[in-house]
Design a protein around this motif. Structure first.
Motif, PDB file in Angstrom:
ATOM      1  N   LYS A   1       5.200  52.745   3.482  1.00  0.00           N
ATOM      2  CA  LYS A   1       5.494  51.588   4.320  1.00  0.00           C
ATOM      3  C   LYS A   1       6.548  51.935   5.357  1.00  0.00           C
ATOM      4  CE  LYS A   1       7.288  46.866   4.003  1.00  0.00           C
ATOM      5  NZ  LYS A   1       7.777  45.829   3.084  1.00  0.00           N
ATOM      6  N   ARG A   2       7.553  52.726   4.957  1.00  0.00           N
ATOM      7  CA  ARG A   2       8.583  53.142   5.905  1.00  0.00           C
ATOM      8  C   ARG A   2       8.004  54.045   6.982  1.00  0.00           C
ATOM      9  NH1 ARG A   2      11.911  49.139   4.691  1.00  0.00           N
ATOM     10  NH2 ARG A   2      12.461  49.124   2.477  1.00  0.00           N
TER      11      ARG A   2
ATOM     12  N   THR B   1      18.926  50.341   1.548  1.00  0.00           N
ATOM     13  CA  THR B   1      17.691  51.099   1.423  1.00  0.00           C
ATOM     14  C   THR B   1      17.874  52.248   0.438  1.00  0.00           C
ATOM     15  OG1 THR B   1      17.208  50.593   3.739  1.00  0.00           O
ATOM     16  CG2 THR B   1      15.930  52.356   2.723  1.00  0.00           C
TER      17      THR B   1
ATOM     18  N   TYR C   1      11.164  42.655  12.900  1.00  0.00           N
ATOM     19  CA  TYR C   1      10.215  42.488  11.799  1.00  0.00           C
ATOM     20  C   TYR C   1      10.939  41.878  10.605  1.00  0.00           C
ATOM     21  CZ  TYR C   1       5.683  43.610   9.725  1.00  0.00           C
ATOM     22  OH  TYR C   1       4.427  43.523   9.190  1.00  0.00           O
TER      23      TYR C   1
ATOM     24  N   GLU D   1      11.276  40.599   6.789  1.00  0.00           N
ATOM     25  CA  GLU D   1      10.766  40.997   5.481  1.00  0.00           C
ATOM     26  C   GLU D   1      11.062  39.877   4.487  1.00  0.00           C
ATOM     27  OE1 GLU D   1       8.731  42.195   3.407  1.00  0.00           O
ATOM     28  OE2 GLU D   1       9.137  44.326   3.782  1.00  0.00           O
TER      29      GLU D   1
ATOM     30  N   TRP E   1      12.347  37.767   1.491  1.00  0.00           N
ATOM     31  CA  TRP E   1      13.600  37.814   0.744  1.00  0.00           C
ATOM     32  C   TRP E   1      13.370  37.863  -0.756  1.00  0.00           C
ATOM     33  CZ3 TRP E   1      16.940  33.444   3.403  1.00  0.00           C
ATOM     34  CH2 TRP E   1      17.306  33.885   4.698  1.00  0.00           C
TER      35      TRP E   1
ATOM     36  N   HIS F   1       5.792  39.499  11.206  1.00  0.00           N
ATOM     37  CA  HIS F   1       5.892  39.263   9.762  1.00  0.00           C
ATOM     38  C   HIS F   1       4.497  39.483   9.196  1.00  0.00           C
ATOM     39  CE1 HIS F   1       6.616  37.490   5.857  1.00  0.00           C
ATOM     40  NE2 HIS F   1       7.847  37.168   6.167  1.00  0.00           N
ATOM     41  N   CYS F   2       4.387  40.254   8.097  1.00  0.00           N
ATOM     42  CA  CYS F   2       3.066  40.577   7.555  1.00  0.00           C
ATOM     43  C   CYS F   2       2.453  39.406   6.788  1.00  0.00           C
ATOM     44  CB  CYS F   2       3.141  41.821   6.677  1.00  0.00           C
ATOM     45  SG  CYS F   2       4.116  41.615   5.172  1.00  0.00           S
TER      46      CYS F   2
ATOM     47  N   GLU G   1      13.290  33.930   5.356  1.00  0.00           N
ATOM     48  CA  GLU G   1      13.467  35.131   6.163  1.00  0.00           C
ATOM     49  C   GLU G   1      13.109  34.932   7.636  1.00  0.00           C
ATOM     50  OE1 GLU G   1       9.266  35.476   4.483  1.00  0.00           O
ATOM     51  OE2 GLU G   1      11.242  34.971   3.672  1.00  0.00           O
TER      52      GLU G   1
END
Length: 250
Positions: free
Chosen positions: A104-105, A122, A158, A160, A162, A199-200, A208
């Motif tokens: 993902k990163r 991270t 972007y 993510e 929470w 946002h996915c 978030e």
């Protein structure tokens, strides 16, 4: 291991169909999104960002099937999925599945500015891999605890989630700790004028990301969501087409 490697495309399709009513936590204490829907979301984002990399898209589609293969094994679900699909989909797909958090990163833009609040830093292995990948493309990774600083030169902001699906019981605590990191119009006002918000999904509006951003003119959230169906169709078409070609040559 209490499952067999997936032998055929048909068997994989059947397993994915079974995931349509399977959650990553046995008690469904997380968000109400099943594994199949989540896989489609990931595949859609991957198709948008890496349209030529079909293996990466397939990995996104199947990366969470380990939750179904061995229910309750949160730590090992990536390894279980990788083991199950390696013979059918190949070693690269298996590796991406096994390491799907670092993968993902991999999708991060060059020169990302990460703004983790204290206590949410991270992971070092993920950060190390991200730095290696950015170095290969001439980029870098910048860490800061200040969200305004993070968006100052951003092309995309972007958001993510929470509260991950396995941390549902921590919702109140996380919401209080992360309030300053909400992507809202105030935060976006510190970003360049052409910066977009992403946002996915599924998005927890008011946590978030604010509704004013999701529905606003700088949002790509709906466009991201619109990619899910055609992307899932394209992945299935690729898998079925590959199976047919193999049958013709055997």
């Amino acid at each position: 291991m209490t499952y067999d490697p997936i032998p055929t495309v048909d068997a994989l399709m059947a397993l994915l169909a079974d995931c349509a009513d399977v959650w990553d936590t046995p008690d469904r204490s997380g968000d109400p999104v099943d594994i199949l829907d989540h896989g489609r979301q990931v595949a859609a984002v991957l198709a948008e960002r890496h349209p030529e990399d079909e293996e990466l898209q397939v990995a996104g589609l199947v990366h969470d099937i380990g939750h179904h293969l061995v229910p309750g094994d949160e730590a090992g679900h990536g390894a279980h999925a990788a083991t199950a699909v390696e013979g059918l989909l190949g070693p690269r797909v298996a590796r991406l599945v096994a390491l799907h958090i670092p993968a993902k990163r991999y999708l991060a833009a060059a020169d990302p500015h990460l703004a983790p609040p204290p206590g949410y830093e991270t992971e070092e292995d993920v950060l190390g891999e991200a730095r290696q990948l950015m170095a290969q493309t001439g980029g870098s990774v910048t860490l800061t605890t200040e969200p305004i600083e993070a968006v100052g030169a951003a092309q995309a902001v972007y958001a993510e989630v929470w509260v991950p699906m396995d941390r549902h019981r921590e919702r109140a605590e996380r919401t209080a700790q992360l309030a300053a990191y909400r992507v809202d119009d105030t935060l976006l006002s510190h970003a360049p004028r052409d910066a977009v918000a992403m946002h996915c999904r599924p998005a927890a509006r008011g946590q978030e990301i604010a509704s004013e951003v999701v529905d606003g003119p700088r949002s790509l959230v709906r466009r991201q969501a619109a990619n899910r169906l055609p992307t899932a169709q394209a992945v299935l078409h690729t898998l079925v087409g590959t199976a047919r070609r193999r049958r013709r040559t055997t």
